[in-house]
Scaffold this active site. Sequence first.
Site, PDB file in Angstrom:
ATOM      1  N   ASP A   2     -12.743 -26.110  60.315  1.00 15.61           N
ATOM      2  CA  ASP A   2     -11.528 -25.824  61.308  1.00 15.61           C
ATOM      3  C   ASP A   2     -12.120 -24.905  62.720  1.00 15.61           C
ATOM      4  OD1 ASP A   2      -9.919 -26.501  63.562  1.00 15.61           O
ATOM      5  OD2 ASP A   2      -8.631 -25.209  62.080  1.00 15.61           O
ATOM      6  N   ASN A  12     -14.191 -25.376  65.911  1.00 17.02           N
ATOM      7  CA  ASN A  12     -15.847 -26.076  65.857  1.00 17.02           C
ATOM      8  C   ASN A  12     -14.428 -25.678  67.532  1.00 17.02           C
ATOM      9  OD1 ASN A  12     -16.515 -26.849  64.163  1.00 17.02           O
ATOM     10  ND2 ASN A  12     -16.269 -28.821  64.796  1.00 17.02           N
ATOM     11  N   HIS A  18     -18.302 -28.732  68.577  1.00 14.68           N
ATOM     12  CA  HIS A  18     -18.200 -29.914  67.497  1.00 14.68           C
ATOM     13  C   HIS A  18     -20.149 -29.519  67.296  1.00 14.68           C
ATOM     14  CE1 HIS A  18     -14.755 -30.418  67.775  1.00 14.68           C
ATOM     15  NE2 HIS A  18     -14.553 -31.642  68.660  1.00 14.68           N
ATOM     16  N   THR A  62      -6.548 -38.786  60.396  1.00 16.87           N
ATOM     17  CA  THR A  62      -5.640 -39.522  62.085  1.00 16.87           C
ATOM     18  C   THR A  62      -4.452 -39.483  63.397  1.00 16.87           C
ATOM     19  OG1 THR A  62      -4.078 -39.783  59.891  1.00 16.87           O
ATOM     20  CG2 THR A  62      -5.634 -41.647  59.676  1.00 16.87           C
ATOM     21  N   LEU A 117     -26.368 -35.800  45.557  1.00 16.09           N
ATOM     22  CA  LEU A 117     -24.649 -34.402  45.621  1.00 16.09           C
ATOM     23  C   LEU A 117     -24.252 -36.467  46.337  1.00 16.09           C
ATOM     24  CD1 LEU A 117     -23.071 -32.742  46.977  1.00 16.09           C
ATOM     25  CD2 LEU A 117     -24.816 -32.916  49.130  1.00 16.09           C
TER      26      LEU A 117
HETATM   27  C1  IPE Z   1      -8.019 -30.678  60.222  1.00 20.12           C
HETATM   28  O1  IPE Z   1      -8.160 -30.189  61.517  1.00 20.12           O
HETATM   29  C2  IPE Z   1      -8.783 -31.988  60.997  1.00 20.12           C
HETATM   30  C3  IPE Z   1     -10.054 -31.872  60.766  1.00 20.12           C
HETATM   31  C4  IPE Z   1     -10.533 -30.630  61.304  1.00 20.12           C
HETATM   32  C5  IPE Z   1     -10.651 -33.022  60.733  1.00 20.12           C
HETATM   33  P1  IPE Z   1      -7.052 -29.868  63.318  1.00 20.12           P
HETATM   34  O2  IPE Z   1      -8.080 -28.785  63.999  1.00 20.12           O
HETATM   35  O3  IPE Z   1      -7.107 -31.598  63.587  1.00 20.12           O
HETATM   36  O4  IPE Z   1      -6.045 -29.383  62.436  1.00 20.12           O
HETATM   37  P2  IPE Z   1      -4.268 -29.364  63.139  1.00 20.12           P
HETATM   38  O5  IPE Z   1      -3.921 -30.424  64.364  1.00 20.12           O
HETATM   39  O6  IPE Z   1      -4.910 -27.695  63.604  1.00 20.12           O
HETATM   40  O7  IPE Z   1      -3.891 -29.407  62.135  1.00 20.12           O
HETATM   41  C1  IPE Z   2     -12.480 -29.324  63.868  1.00 13.29           C
HETATM   42  O1  IPE Z   2     -11.994 -28.070  64.431  1.00 13.29           O
HETATM   43  C2  IPE Z   2     -12.826 -30.591  64.091  1.00 13.29           C
HETATM   44  C3  IPE Z   2     -12.452 -31.830  64.312  1.00 13.29           C
HETATM   45  C4  IPE Z   2     -11.123 -31.441  63.792  1.00 13.29           C
HETATM   46  C5  IPE Z   2     -12.855 -32.809  64.761  1.00 13.29           C
HETATM   47  P1  IPE Z   2     -10.947 -27.835  66.252  1.00 13.29           P
HETATM   48  O2  IPE Z   2     -12.406 -29.274  66.760  1.00 13.29           O
HETATM   49  O3  IPE Z   2      -9.880 -28.261  65.136  1.00 13.29           O
HETATM   50  O4  IPE Z   2     -11.443 -26.734  66.553  1.00 13.29           O
HETATM   51  P2  IPE Z   2     -10.520 -25.705  67.053  1.00 13.29           P
HETATM   52  O5  IPE Z   2      -8.715 -25.620  65.866  1.00 13.29           O
HETATM   53  O6  IPE Z   2      -9.923 -26.383  68.091  1.00 13.29           O
HETATM   54  O7  IPE Z   2     -11.324 -24.500  67.335  1.00 13.29           O
HETATM   55 MG    MG Z   3      -8.684 -27.542  65.119  1.00 13.67          MG
END
Ligand code: IPE
Ligand code: IPE
Ligand code: MG
Length: 253
Positions: free
Chosen positions: A20, A22, A37, A66, A131
């Site tokens: 999380d 990105n 990303h 999802t 792995l």
């Molecule tokens: C969780 O991250 C999903 C992934 C890393 C793929 P999110 O950024 O979507 O989670 P929430 O919405 O903050 O809980």
């Molecule tokens: C996680 O990073 C990647 C995905 C959920 C695909 P985010 O896109 O949720 O990044 P933030 O949380 O908005 O910084």
């Molecule tokens: Mg996020």
Amino acid sequence: MPCADETVPALPRHVAVIMDGNGRWAHRQCLPRVAGHRRGAEVVREMVQSCVDLGIPYLTLFAFSTENWRRPALEVRLLMNLFRLLLRREVRKLHENGVRLCIIGDRSALERDIRQLVEEAEALTCNNKRLQLNLAVNYGGRWDIAQAACAAIAAMQAGEFALEDFSEAHIARYLSLADIAEPDLLIRTGGEERISNFLVWQLAYTEFYFCDTLWPDFDRTALEHALHSFAHRQRRFGRTGDQVLEGDCFASD
Ligand code: IPE
Ligand code: IPE
Ligand code: MG
């Protein structure tokens, strides 16, 4: 009979990661979210290499939940394009590096060509042993439990077991990753402290490690901090600390 696997704090055999941060990383650099990303995908490559180097045999990465379909259509499209690109460009390198790629999640919602690439990648790498990289795409822990329950009910209707014999084992056997040990360590980057519908069932006894580092900044040193934290945990699985220290535990009780 001491159960060393449960009591000796060592390197985790199975690491799961909620990657999380990105979007925030990109925002801080005044870049579009997709740049975060893209950088995140490079960190996946580094993470895979670190696990290979360290001898961690199972790595499960949360790539798309999802619930992530709720994001703006453009971001969803760019994420799927990135996934497609990675499948086209990276699979051969993974294969040469002895990595087995498995995709978990509901793939029925993925575009047909992506499903095809996934199947080819899984077939190509299926005998690799160094792995096992599990990538969770369109994955939700609740979806996983529901599909496993569905499969268990079908088995019951086919006469494999009677309703009065139903137990949690009948669900567990049909879950994603049923054939490997549950995660020892869950890492969540990006500062949030929640599961966000990741491996809801499989994380029941996993050690959690939350850090503020944004995923695109999660380097080898950050991983080592997480592993160091894990190595100092006492995993009790319901027993007392003294029992664990005495090795007074039994794998099946
Ligand atoms: C969780 O991250 C999903 C992934 C890393 C793929 P999110 O950024 O979507 O989670 P929430 O919405 O903050 O809980
Ligand atoms: C996680 O990073 C990647 C995905 C959920 C695909 P985010 O896109 O949720 O990044 P933030 O949380 O908005 O910084
Ligand atoms: Mg996020």
